[in-house]
Design an enzyme around this catalytic site. Structure first.
Site, PDB file in Angstrom:
ATOM      1  N   GLU A  45       0.854  -1.185   0.000  1.00 16.92           N
ATOM      2  CA  GLU A  45       0.000   0.000   0.000  1.00 16.92           C
ATOM      3  C   GLU A  45       0.893   1.240   0.000  1.00 16.92           C
ATOM      4  O   GLU A  45       1.956   1.265   0.609  1.00 16.92           O
ATOM      5  CB  GLU A  45      -0.889  -0.004   1.243  1.00 16.92           C
ATOM      6  CG  GLU A  45      -1.809   1.212   1.345  1.00 16.92           C
ATOM      7  CD  GLU A  45      -2.598   1.251   2.646  1.00 16.92           C
ATOM      8  OE1 GLU A  45      -3.683   1.851   2.637  1.00 16.92           O
ATOM      9  OE2 GLU A  45      -2.136   0.694   3.662  1.00 16.92           O
ATOM     10  N   LYS A 116      -9.532   1.297  -2.351  1.00 20.25           N
ATOM     11  CA  LYS A 116      -9.737   0.807  -0.979  1.00 20.25           C
ATOM     12  C   LYS A 116     -11.123   1.171  -0.475  1.00 20.25           C
ATOM     13  O   LYS A 116     -11.526   2.339  -0.498  1.00 20.25           O
ATOM     14  CB  LYS A 116      -8.664   1.407  -0.079  1.00 20.25           C
ATOM     15  CG  LYS A 116      -8.683   0.951   1.367  1.00 20.25           C
ATOM     16  CD  LYS A 116      -7.515   1.589   2.112  1.00 20.25           C
ATOM     17  CE  LYS A 116      -7.468   1.208   3.565  1.00 20.25           C
ATOM     18  NZ  LYS A 116      -6.324   1.865   4.258  1.00 20.25           N
ATOM     19  N   CYS A 157      -5.023  -3.189   2.987  1.00 19.42           N
ATOM     20  CA  CYS A 157      -4.769  -2.852   4.383  1.00 19.42           C
ATOM     21  C   CYS A 157      -5.971  -3.048   5.313  1.00 19.42           C
ATOM     22  O   CYS A 157      -6.323  -4.172   5.647  1.00 19.42           O
ATOM     23  CB  CYS A 157      -4.231  -1.419   4.467  1.00 19.42           C
ATOM     24  SG  CYS A 157      -3.419  -1.018   6.032  1.00 19.42           S
TER      25      CYS A 157
END
Length: 286
Positions: A45, A116, A157
């Site tokens: 990330e 995300k 994440c």
């Protein structure tokens, strides 16, 4: 290697405030992994920039068409003939920034993008406070990406804490899942490995996640430990907080084997949630 086996590599990084330096570090790691026999290389990330200042972030981030890290990694994928999964880079999305992953094929072409979904808005016991929603625009779609070996589910994440996302990706056909990250040291020490093993076990899938690690120029400290976990929950490769490559052979036959032994994906049933309330207490007699 066969149609179902390949070597995956995770490139652990410590990205800083200079996008060009970060690009060069990522390209060098992809080349190293390819030279060591990797067919698929994933970066973490925020490969392109780790910057806590919102103002500085907006100064350095533009649209994906002009991003130097994306261009550099597309070129090295073409140069070395490997599939490159950019864990994410920051790109402009209107008045906010998208935390966006890319899958790049062996010809250097972008085959998938994922923004995300879950944004990290938390206050940690050590005084760290994060408000990703103040800067980033959350995505709204789960993404499966085709590779030469099968489908991989793209996540990033904080997504790893939401198991329904991974079950949905596995039910849609993914035998590989990923959560490349910039995990804080505190939360990583507590949960990084167990979350990855849990997502792998629950879905009978490989988990492949490159990570940022160490003390960054903006002052944050990340956990590192790029990790590859097999569908039975066994850790095949585990890095440290230092930048570098970890690798493992991926045999997708193990996905069918694990799901055959524990067919949890087939056994899911719809249900409702009810609250059982106790009867009202009678007043004591006078």
């Amino acid at each position: 290697m066969t149609a179902q086996t390949f070597v995956a590599a995770c490139a652990g990084m410590r990205s800083g405030r200079d996008p060009v330096a970060n690009r060069d570090a990522a390209v060098a790691l992809v080349r190293e992994a390819a030279d060591r026999g990797a067919h698929f290389v994933q970066t973490p990330e925020m490969t392109s920039l780790v910057e806590r200042s919102r103002a500085a972030l907006f100064e350095k981030v533009g649209p994906e068409e002009t991003d130097v890290t994306l261009a550099g990694l597309r070129e090295v994928a073409r140069e070395r003939g490997v599939v490159v999964h950019i864990g994410s880079i920051a790109v402009r999305a209107g008045d906010r920034i998208a935390n966006r992953a890319f899958l790049i094929d062996r010809q250097g072409e972008i085959t998938a993008r994922y923004d995300k979904i879950h944004l990290f808005d938390v206050d940690l016991p050590n005084g760290e406070s994060w408000r990703e929603s103040a800067t980033y625009a959350g995505g709204g779609r789960a993404v499966l990406a085709e590779t030469p070996w099968g489908l991989i589910g793209l996540t990033i994440c904080y997504d790893v804490r939401f198991p329904a996302l991974y079950r949905a990706l596995a039910e849609a056909g993914a035998g590989m899942l990923s959560a490349p990250a910039c995990f804080t040291r505190q939360t990583g020490e507590a949960h990084w490995h167990v979350l990855h093993r849990a997502r792998a076990i629950e879905t009978g899938s490989f988990m492949i996640s490159a990570a940022q690690g160490g003390l960054h120029e903006d002052g944050r400290e990340t956990f590192g430990h790029s990790v590859i976990v097999d569908p039975w929950g066994r850790v095949l490769a585990d890095g440290t907080a230092e930048p570098g490559i970890v690798m493992a052979e991926i045999d997708l036959a193990l996905v069918a084997e694990a799901r055959g032994r524990i067919p949890a994906l087939k056994h899911g049933r719809p249900f409702t949630v009810e609250v059982a309330r106790s009867a009202p207490r009678l007043a004591a007699a006078e």
